[in-house]
Motif scaffolding. Structure first.
Motif, PDB file in Angstrom:
ATOM      1  N   ARG A 320       0.823  -1.210   0.000  1.00  0.00           N
ATOM      2  CA  ARG A 320       0.000   0.000   0.000  1.00  0.00           C
ATOM      3  C   ARG A 320       0.855   1.258   0.000  1.00  0.00           C
ATOM      4  NH1 ARG A 320      -5.239  -0.763   2.021  1.00  0.00           N
ATOM      5  NH2 ARG A 320      -5.128   1.145   3.248  1.00  0.00           N
ATOM      6  N   LYS A 321       1.913   1.218  -0.807  1.00  0.00           N
ATOM      7  CA  LYS A 321       2.820   2.360  -0.886  1.00  0.00           C
ATOM      8  C   LYS A 321       3.147   2.675  -2.337  1.00  0.00           C
ATOM      9  CE  LYS A 321       5.129   1.643   3.578  1.00  0.00           C
ATOM     10  NZ  LYS A 321       6.432   1.415   4.250  1.00  0.00           N
ATOM     11  N   TRP A 322       3.571   3.926  -2.552  1.00  0.00           N
ATOM     12  CA  TRP A 322       3.972   4.370  -3.881  1.00  0.00           C
ATOM     13  C   TRP A 322       5.485   4.335  -4.024  1.00  0.00           C
ATOM     14  CZ3 TRP A 322       0.069   4.931  -7.170  1.00  0.00           C
ATOM     15  CH2 TRP A 322      -1.194   5.264  -6.675  1.00  0.00           C
ATOM     16  N   ARG A 323       5.924   3.941  -5.211  1.00  0.00           N
ATOM     17  CA  ARG A 323       7.345   3.997  -5.554  1.00  0.00           C
ATOM     18  C   ARG A 323       7.509   4.989  -6.693  1.00  0.00           C
ATOM     19  NH1 ARG A 323       9.454   1.299  -9.717  1.00  0.00           N
ATOM     20  NH2 ARG A 323       7.755  -0.247  -9.669  1.00  0.00           N
ATOM     21  N   GLY A 324       8.268   6.050  -6.431  1.00  0.00           N
ATOM     22  CA  GLY A 324       8.441   7.086  -7.434  1.00  0.00           C
ATOM     23  C   GLY A 324       9.550   6.751  -8.423  1.00  0.00           C
ATOM     24  N   GLU A 325       9.316   7.053  -9.689  1.00  0.00           N
ATOM     25  CA  GLU A 325      10.323   6.885 -10.734  1.00  0.00           C
ATOM     26  C   GLU A 325      10.387   8.139 -11.584  1.00  0.00           C
ATOM     27  OE1 GLU A 325      10.389   3.537 -13.296  1.00  0.00           O
ATOM     28  OE2 GLU A 325       9.921   2.082 -11.704  1.00  0.00           O
ATOM     29  N   ARG A 326      11.611   8.572 -11.926  1.00  0.00           N
ATOM     30  CA  ARG A 326      11.796   9.669 -12.861  1.00  0.00           C
ATOM     31  C   ARG A 326      12.142   9.069 -14.223  1.00  0.00           C
ATOM     32  NH1 ARG A 326      15.775  12.937 -12.502  1.00  0.00           N
ATOM     33  NH2 ARG A 326      14.793  14.916 -13.100  1.00  0.00           N
ATOM     34  N   ILE A 327      11.369   9.435 -15.219  1.00  0.00           N
ATOM     35  CA  ILE A 327      11.585   8.908 -16.569  1.00  0.00           C
ATOM     36  C   ILE A 327      12.146  10.016 -17.443  1.00  0.00           C
ATOM     37  CG2 ILE A 327      10.460   7.916 -18.611  1.00  0.00           C
ATOM     38  CD1 ILE A 327       8.456   6.605 -16.752  1.00  0.00           C
ATOM     39  N   LYS A 328      13.220   9.711 -18.131  1.00  0.00           N
ATOM     40  CA  LYS A 328      13.863  10.682 -19.012  1.00  0.00           C
ATOM     41  C   LYS A 328      13.798  10.165 -20.446  1.00  0.00           C
ATOM     42  CE  LYS A 328      17.516  12.816 -17.595  1.00  0.00           C
ATOM     43  NZ  LYS A 328      18.885  13.181 -17.131  1.00  0.00           N
ATOM     44  N   ILE A 329      13.340  11.031 -21.344  1.00  0.00           N
ATOM     45  CA  ILE A 329      13.264  10.665 -22.763  1.00  0.00           C
ATOM     46  C   ILE A 329      14.076  11.671 -23.562  1.00  0.00           C
ATOM     47  CG2 ILE A 329      11.752  10.244 -24.732  1.00  0.00           C
ATOM     48  CD1 ILE A 329       9.556   9.558 -22.812  1.00  0.00           C
ATOM     49  N   HIS A 330      15.184  11.208 -24.088  1.00  0.00           N
ATOM     50  CA  HIS A 330      16.070  12.075 -24.848  1.00  0.00           C
ATOM     51  C   HIS A 330      15.446  12.413 -26.205  1.00  0.00           C
ATOM     52  CE1 HIS A 330      19.258  11.528 -21.907  1.00  0.00           C
ATOM     53  NE2 HIS A 330      18.987  10.220 -21.921  1.00  0.00           N
ATOM     54  N   CYS A 331      15.812  13.577 -26.717  1.00  0.00           N
ATOM     55  CA  CYS A 331      15.368  14.052 -28.040  1.00  0.00           C
ATOM     56  C   CYS A 331      13.848  14.230 -28.116  1.00  0.00           C
ATOM     57  CB  CYS A 331      15.838  13.103 -29.143  1.00  0.00           C
ATOM     58  SG  CYS A 331      17.626  12.887 -29.216  1.00  0.00           S
ATOM     59  N   TRP A 332      13.214  14.484 -26.978  1.00  0.00           N
ATOM     60  CA  TRP A 332      11.770  14.682 -26.968  1.00  0.00           C
ATOM     61  C   TRP A 332      11.364  15.891 -27.807  1.00  0.00           C
ATOM     62  CZ3 TRP A 332       7.448  12.199 -25.052  1.00  0.00           C
ATOM     63  CH2 TRP A 332       6.274  12.951 -24.976  1.00  0.00           C
ATOM     64  N   GLU A 333      11.969  17.039 -27.533  1.00  0.00           N
ATOM     65  CA  GLU A 333      11.583  18.251 -28.249  1.00  0.00           C
ATOM     66  C   GLU A 333      11.867  18.148 -29.739  1.00  0.00           C
ATOM     67  OE1 GLU A 333      13.185  21.778 -26.594  1.00  0.00           O
ATOM     68  OE2 GLU A 333      11.880  21.753 -24.837  1.00  0.00           O
ATOM     69  N   GLN A 334      12.954  17.477 -30.103  1.00  0.00           N
ATOM     70  CA  GLN A 334      13.301  17.332 -31.516  1.00  0.00           C
ATOM     71  C   GLN A 334      12.254  16.512 -32.257  1.00  0.00           C
ATOM     72  OE1 GLN A 334      15.225  17.104 -28.898  1.00  0.00           O
ATOM     73  NE2 GLN A 334      17.411  17.423 -29.337  1.00  0.00           N
ATOM     74  N   ASN A 335      11.619  15.564 -31.573  1.00  0.00           N
ATOM     75  CA  ASN A 335      10.620  14.698 -32.211  1.00  0.00           C
ATOM     76  C   ASN A 335       9.192  15.206 -32.035  1.00  0.00           C
ATOM     77  OD1 ASN A 335      11.896  11.918 -33.187  1.00  0.00           O
ATOM     78  ND2 ASN A 335      13.011  12.566 -31.350  1.00  0.00           N
ATOM     79  N   VAL A 336       8.904  15.804 -30.903  1.00  0.00           N
ATOM     80  CA  VAL A 336       7.531  16.177 -30.569  1.00  0.00           C
ATOM     81  C   VAL A 336       7.234  17.641 -30.866  1.00  0.00           C
ATOM     82  CG1 VAL A 336       5.844  16.304 -28.689  1.00  0.00           C
ATOM     83  CG2 VAL A 336       7.419  14.364 -28.821  1.00  0.00           C
ATOM     84  N   GLY A 337       8.242  18.496 -30.744  1.00  0.00           N
ATOM     85  CA  GLY A 337       8.024  19.924 -30.943  1.00  0.00           C
ATOM     86  C   GLY A 337       7.097  20.479 -29.879  1.00  0.00           C
ATOM     87  N   ASP A 338       6.077  21.251 -30.289  1.00  0.00           N
ATOM     88  CA  ASP A 338       5.158  21.836 -29.323  1.00  0.00           C
ATOM     89  C   ASP A 338       3.854  21.053 -29.211  1.00  0.00           C
ATOM     90  OD1 ASP A 338       4.091  22.401 -31.765  1.00  0.00           O
ATOM     91  OD2 ASP A 338       3.774  24.539 -31.396  1.00  0.00           O
ATOM     92  N   MET A 339       3.832  19.822 -29.728  1.00  0.00           N
ATOM     93  CA  MET A 339       2.637  18.984 -29.549  1.00  0.00           C
ATOM     94  C   MET A 339       2.508  18.561 -28.093  1.00  0.00           C
ATOM     95  SD  MET A 339       2.201  16.482 -32.855  1.00  0.00           S
ATOM     96  CE  MET A 339       3.820  15.747 -32.725  1.00  0.00           C
ATOM     97  N   GLU A 340       1.269  18.449 -27.635  1.00  0.00           N
ATOM     98  CA  GLU A 340       1.002  18.062 -26.255  1.00  0.00           C
ATOM     99  C   GLU A 340       0.620  16.590 -26.224  1.00  0.00           C
ATOM    100  OE1 GLU A 340      -2.151  19.578 -23.027  1.00  0.00           O
ATOM    101  OE2 GLU A 340      -0.892  21.181 -23.859  1.00  0.00           O
ATOM    102  N   LEU A 341       1.590  15.725 -25.967  1.00  0.00           N
ATOM    103  CA  LEU A 341       1.357  14.288 -25.901  1.00  0.00           C
ATOM    104  C   LEU A 341       1.450  13.827 -24.454  1.00  0.00           C
ATOM    105  CD1 LEU A 341       3.479  13.015 -28.956  1.00  0.00           C
ATOM    106  CD2 LEU A 341       1.067  13.652 -28.895  1.00  0.00           C
ATOM    107  N   HIS A 342       0.430  13.135 -23.988  1.00  0.00           N
ATOM    108  CA  HIS A 342       0.387  12.663 -22.606  1.00  0.00           C
ATOM    109  C   HIS A 342       0.755  11.184 -22.529  1.00  0.00           C
ATOM    110  CE1 HIS A 342      -2.528  16.024 -21.052  1.00  0.00           C
ATOM    111  NE2 HIS A 342      -1.512  16.484 -21.762  1.00  0.00           N
ATOM    112  N   PHE A 343       1.322  10.794 -21.390  1.00  0.00           N
ATOM    113  CA  PHE A 343       1.701   9.401 -21.175  1.00  0.00           C
ATOM    114  C   PHE A 343       0.453   8.567 -20.939  1.00  0.00           C
ATOM    115  CE2 PHE A 343       3.454   6.079 -18.140  1.00  0.00           C
ATOM    116  CZ  PHE A 343       3.987   5.314 -19.152  1.00  0.00           C
ATOM    117  N   ARG A 344       0.313   7.455 -21.702  1.00  0.00           N
ATOM    118  CA  ARG A 344      -0.874   6.619 -21.611  1.00  0.00           C
ATOM    119  C   ARG A 344      -0.581   5.232 -21.050  1.00  0.00           C
ATOM    120  NH1 ARG A 344      -4.451   8.757 -20.385  1.00  0.00           N
ATOM    121  NH2 ARG A 344      -5.862   7.112 -21.080  1.00  0.00           N
ATOM    122  N   GLY A 345       0.685   4.909 -20.768  1.00  0.00           N
ATOM    123  CA  GLY A 345       1.011   3.617 -20.178  1.00  0.00           C
ATOM    124  C   GLY A 345       1.989   2.843 -21.031  1.00  0.00           C
TER     125      GLY A 345
END
Length: 407
Positions: A320-345
């Motif tokens: 019954r506890k949360w485990r935090g993770e930091r996720i890093k995605i390189h080259c995000w801005e180069q591929n996504v630009g100003d599009m708003e994409l949300h994490f879906r799983g």
């Protein structure tokens, strides 16, 4: 053997079922009228299980797109939508808007062949401001419009009206679809809330989705936790999870509801004591997890080299506890630009999936896959501009499957 003399019905029934299980859902719908023998096979319980098992090896991405349309929308003739022509809102009977619809668009979520393969579409004319759609579970979706409910299979284009819940026309109603794998039973959980003379009355009801012949009425159940659903839920292995606020201190917690036992329990407070409602439930490597949607707003500054960094909290259901993770995605801005994409799983291959929530700029509908091992980003254009328009609201669901329920 001369192919012209081949007789399918001369094959053993087990072999017939194996052959039919490879066919797309739309073909099976047509084959129901080929012969009584074929209809008997396709509608049989054994074939349903075989087909569902096969479909789960080829899951789909499902997009629910709420939009206004310049063309008067119409549903397929096999979907009788006349019972949804009006809805009670704030004590008034309001006709369904004639220029709104929800488009259900699904594709296979494997990368090979192209992500746009196996496209299915279904348009339903409905008031997008008044309706609520559940997450897809085993190929079914629950539709709620006020006190009216239906379940439908978008792949097979089949819909069945459910009993209307008896609630005051001013009541606030929230519903969730659940499924018990062990007993192969779908259930709808519904909470009604009515404020009158300064007093709030809350009730909890469950409907077991049976056959038309033995459809049960809504049953009232009890819940010892005084709470209000606040964040859209997620189903996993027979349990519904959703965000809620306790009525006393307004703290944000995760509620769980066991579909089989019909029992509620609180899981844990939200991570870091956060009180806002921009959290989203996702399945992350097979676990229930929370992600903060505000991490993906356009005004969020990424790292100087264009790397996207966001936090995810994974639930340990036993501790019954949360485990935090930091996720890093390189080259995000180069591929996504100003599009708003949300994490879906994550999908079965372990890749992270990102998709639109709101199409603000009339762009095409994109889905992004990120491989955490190879660090490779792949962008997929879904529909090439033919699926979404300006200001459409898009909900994206992973692991939707074709099924024969309702057929």
């Amino acid at each position: 053997m001369d192919s012209s003399s081949f007789d399918f019905e001369s094959l053993h029934e087990d072999l017939q079922m194996q052959i039919l299980s490879w066919l797309p859902l739309k073909s099976l719908v047509k084959f129901l009228i080929v012969s009584k023998k074929w209809a008997s096979i396709i509608l049989g319980e054994q074939f349903r299980k075989i087909y569902l098992s096969r479909s789960m090896t080829r899951p789909r991405l499902m997009f629910m797109i709420e939009r206004y349309t310049s063309q008067p929308p119409s549903a397929p003739p096999e979907l009788d939508m006349s019972w949804l022509n009006s809805v009670y809102q704030e004590g008034r009977l309001i006709p369904v808007s004639p220029d709104t619809e929800v488009l259900f668009h699904s594709v296979y979520q494997e990368e090979k062949p192209l992500l746009s393969s196996g496209q299915q579409q279904l348009r339903i004319p409905i008031d997008i401001m008044a309706c609520h759609f559940s997450q897809p579970i085993r190929g079914l979706i629950c539709l709620q419009l006020g006190t009216k409910f239906a379940i439908f299979n978008p792949g097979a284009k089949k819909l069945r009206k459910l009993p209307e819940i008896q609630a005051h026309e001013n009541a606030w109603i929230k519903s969730f679809l659940g499924y018990d794998e062990a007993t192969n039973v779908f259930k709808v959980l519904c909470r009604t809330s009515l404020m009158m003379s300064g007093q709030e009355t809350k009730e909890y009801h469950v409907l077991t989705v049976g056959s038309v012949e033995d459809e049960e009425p809504w049953r009232r159940i009890t819940c010892k936790y005084d709470h209000s659903p606040a964040i859209e839920g997620l189903w996993k292995e027979g349990v519904l999870y959703y965000g809620a606020r306790f009525s006393i201190d307004k703290s944000l917690v995760v509620m769980s509801f066991n579909v089989r036992s019909e029992q509620f329990s609180t899981v844990i407070e939200f991570p870091d004591g956060s009180a806002h409602s921009r959290w989203n439930f996702v399945i992350y490597d097979g676990n229930i997890a929370l992600v903060d949607n505000s991490d993906f707003d356009n005004d969020v500054v990424n790292e100087p080299d264009g790397t996207k960094v966001f936090q995810i909290f994974v639930l340990d259901e036993t501790a019954r506890k949360w485990r935090g993770e930091r996720i890093k995605i390189h080259c995000w801005e180069q591929n996504v630009g100003d599009m708003e994409l949300h994490f879906r799983g994550t999908i079965g291959t372990g890749k992270l999936v990102f998709a639109h929530y709101h199409n603000r700029y009339g762009r095409d509908l994109f889905v992004l896959y990120y491989d955490t091992v190879t660090k490779i980003i792949r962008m997929f254009n879904i529909g090439n501009g033919r699926v979404v328009g300006d200001y459409d609201v898009v909900q994206t669901f992973l692991d939707h499957v074709d099924s024969l329920f309702l057929m």
